[in-house]
Design a protein around this motif. Structure first.
Motif, PDB file in Angstrom:
ATOM      1  N   ARG A  70       0.856  -1.187   0.000  1.00 49.75           N
ATOM      2  CA  ARG A  70       0.000   0.000   0.000  1.00 49.75           C
ATOM      3  C   ARG A  70       0.888   1.232   0.000  1.00 49.75           C
ATOM      4  O   ARG A  70       1.770   1.386   0.840  1.00 49.75           O
ATOM      5  N   ASP A  71       0.647   2.124  -0.951  1.00 49.71           N
ATOM      6  CA  ASP A  71       1.361   3.395  -1.009  1.00 49.71           C
ATOM      7  C   ASP A  71       0.884   4.284   0.132  1.00 49.71           C
ATOM      8  O   ASP A  71      -0.325   4.360   0.418  1.00 49.71           O
ATOM      9  N   GLY A 109       1.459   7.611   0.334  1.00 43.90           N
ATOM     10  CA  GLY A 109       1.453   9.006  -0.047  1.00 43.90           C
ATOM     11  C   GLY A 109       0.126   9.693   0.209  1.00 43.90           C
ATOM     12  O   GLY A 109       0.063  10.921   0.328  1.00 43.90           O
ATOM     13  N   ALA A 110      -0.951   8.904   0.298  1.00 45.22           N
ATOM     14  CA  ALA A 110      -2.289   9.450   0.561  1.00 45.22           C
ATOM     15  C   ALA A 110      -2.679   9.164   2.013  1.00 45.22           C
ATOM     16  O   ALA A 110      -2.134   8.259   2.650  1.00 45.22           O
ATOM     17  N   PRO A 111      -3.630   9.931   2.552  1.00 43.57           N
ATOM     18  CA  PRO A 111      -4.045   9.701   3.940  1.00 43.57           C
ATOM     19  C   PRO A 111      -4.578   8.286   4.151  1.00 43.57           C
ATOM     20  O   PRO A 111      -5.217   7.710   3.272  1.00 43.57           O
ATOM     21  N   VAL A 112      -4.293   7.731   5.315  1.00 40.21           N
ATOM     22  CA  VAL A 112      -4.786   6.413   5.698  1.00 40.21           C
ATOM     23  C   VAL A 112      -5.956   6.622   6.668  1.00 40.21           C
ATOM     24  O   VAL A 112      -5.827   7.378   7.616  1.00 40.21           O
ATOM     25  N   ARG A 163      -1.009   3.333   9.127  1.00 43.85           N
ATOM     26  CA  ARG A 163      -0.963   4.693   9.694  1.00 43.85           C
ATOM     27  C   ARG A 163       0.318   4.901  10.492  1.00 43.85           C
ATOM     28  O   ARG A 163       0.951   5.964  10.416  1.00 43.85           O
ATOM     29  N   GLN A 177       3.209   5.346   8.170  1.00 48.92           N
ATOM     30  CA  GLN A 177       3.129   6.673   7.550  1.00 48.92           C
ATOM     31  C   GLN A 177       3.673   7.733   8.503  1.00 48.92           C
ATOM     32  O   GLN A 177       4.425   8.624   8.105  1.00 48.92           O
ATOM     33  N   SER A 211       7.371   5.204   2.970  1.00 49.51           N
ATOM     34  CA  SER A 211       6.711   5.543   1.711  1.00 49.51           C
ATOM     35  C   SER A 211       5.633   4.536   1.342  1.00 49.51           C
ATOM     36  O   SER A 211       4.710   4.846   0.604  1.00 49.51           O
ATOM     37  N   SER A 212       5.773   3.304   1.839  1.00 46.38           N
ATOM     38  CA  SER A 212       4.788   2.273   1.545  1.00 46.38           C
ATOM     39  C   SER A 212       4.870   1.195   2.612  1.00 46.38           C
ATOM     40  O   SER A 212       5.871   1.068   3.324  1.00 46.38           O
TER      41      SER A 212
END
Length: 295
Positions: free
Chosen positions: A144-145, A147-150, A251, A254, A259-260
Motif C-alpha cells: 500500500r502506497d 502518499g495518501a491519507p490512511v 498509519r 506513515q 513511503s509504503s
C-alpha cells in the motif's frame, strides 16, 4: 560505488558488535521501486532470540571491506538475502554466494532440503536455477502506497511499551499455532538496533481486551516498511480486527515516514490475503523461494 574486480568476495560473520553495521547497510538498500528483499525489520524480528543468536544467523559478503550482500538464516533451512542495489547483477558476487550456500562445509546451509529467498531480478536466482534448484511454494506480496491519507482503523489502538509487552505476547501466542513468543522475547526484540524504527501496536475491543497485535518496521524516511508479525486472537476473530490492525499498521508507518507498507504471506493463507486486501493493500505478483531438494 566503484568495484575493484581484482578483489575477492569474502563471506563473513559480523559478530554481535557488527550487527549495527549490518542493520545500517540494510536500511540504505531499501527504497521504493526496489525489489522486496531482506529488511532491517526481518533482522529486528529475529532479534527476539537475542543478539548472540542473531549474529550467529547472519552472513555478509564483501569486496574490499564493503558489504555487498547480507543473509539471515531464518531457521536452519532458509537463507534470506539482500543485495546492494548496484550489486544485484554482480556476477562475481552471485557466483560466490551460490558456492557458499551450496556447500554445507561453508557453514551456511546444511545438506538436504533447504531454501533461499532472494530478491526478484537478482543474478543469484538465475545461477541457482542453473545448478538445479527449483521454485518453492508461492508467496503473495501486498503493498500500500502511503502518499495518501490512511483512514482511521475504527477501533482503539495503542502503541505498546515494555509495561504492556505481556499483552502483545499473549495475543501473538493465541494467534499462531505453536507460537513460542513470550514477554522475554518481546523485550529482547525491543532491545535490538532495528527496533529504534519500529512500533508494536495492540487493538482493543469495547471491553478493553487486547484482541489483535502487529509490529511495524520502518527503515527511515521515504523507504518501504514491512508488517511482521500481525495476528488476531483466536477468540476474537470474525469481527474485523485483522483489517483494523492492518490499517493501524499503515498509519503508524506513515507517521514514521515510510513511503509504503508491504507484507508477504503464504498464498495458501487465503484469509490473510483477503484481510490485507480489505485494509487497502494491493496484491502484487506472487514470488517463490528457491528450493534444493534432498539428494
Amino acid at each position: 560505488m566503484v568495484c575493484d574486480r581484482g578483489m575477492a568476495i569474502e563471506m563473513g560473520r559480523p559478530g554481535v558488535d557488527g550487527l549495527g553495521d549490518v542493520v545500517r547497510v540494510l536500511r540504505e538498500w531499501q527504497y521504493d521501486g526496489a525489489p522486496v528483499q531482506l529488511h532491517p525489520g526481518d533482522v529486528g524480528r529475529f532479534w527476539r532470540f537475542g543478539a548472540e543468536r542473531t549474529a550467529e544467523a547472519t552472513r555478509t559478503w564483501s569486496r574490499a571491506g564493503e558489504v555487498l550482500a547480507v543473509g539471515l538464516l531464518d531457521g536452519a533451512e532458509l537463507l534470506r538475502l539482500a543485495f546492494a542495489p548496484e550489486a544485484l547483477r554482480d556476477e562475481e558476487l552471485a557466483q560466490q554466494v551460490v558456492e557458499d550456500v551450496s556447500a554445507p562445509e561453508r557453514g551456511v546451509l546444511f545438506e538436504g532440503k533447504v531454501y533461499v529467498e532472494a530478491p526478484m531480478g537478482a543474478l543469484v536466482q538465475d545461477l541457482l536455477f542453473k545448478d538445479g534448484w527449483e521454485s518453492g511454494e508461492p508467496w503473495t506480496l501486498l503493498r500500500r502506497d502511503l502518499g495518501a491519507p490512511v483512514p482511521d482503523p475504527g477501533v482503539r489502538v495503542e502503541v505498546i511499551g515494555p509495561e504492556q509487552a505481556h499483552e502483545c505476547a499473549a495475543v501473538l501466542r493465541a494467534s499462531f499455532e505453536g507460537s513460542t513468543f513470550t514477554d522475554e522475547r518481546w523485550h529482547a526484540m525491543a532491545a535490538g538496533a532495528p527496533y529504534v524504527d519500529a512500533r508494536c501496536l495492540v487493538a482493543r475491543n469495547e471491553q478493553g481486551e487486547a484482541v489483535a497485535a502487529v509490529t511495524v518496521w520502518s527503515a527511515g524516511e521515504g523507504k518501504l516498511g514491512p508488517i511482521e508479525p500481525m495476528g488476531v486472537h483466536r477468540a476474537h476473530r470474525g469481527h474485523g480486527y485483522g483489517r483494523a490492525i492492518a490499517v493501524a499498521a499503515a498509519r503508524a508507518l506513515q507517521e514514521l515516514g515510510s513511503s509504503s507498507v508491504v507484507v508477504c504471506c503464504p498464498s495458501s493463507n487465503l484469509g490473510a490475503v483477503a484481510t490485507y486486501r480489505s485494509a487497502g493493500l494491493e496484491q502484487l505478483p506472487e514470488r517463490r523461494d528457491l528450493c534444493r531438494n534432498a539428494s
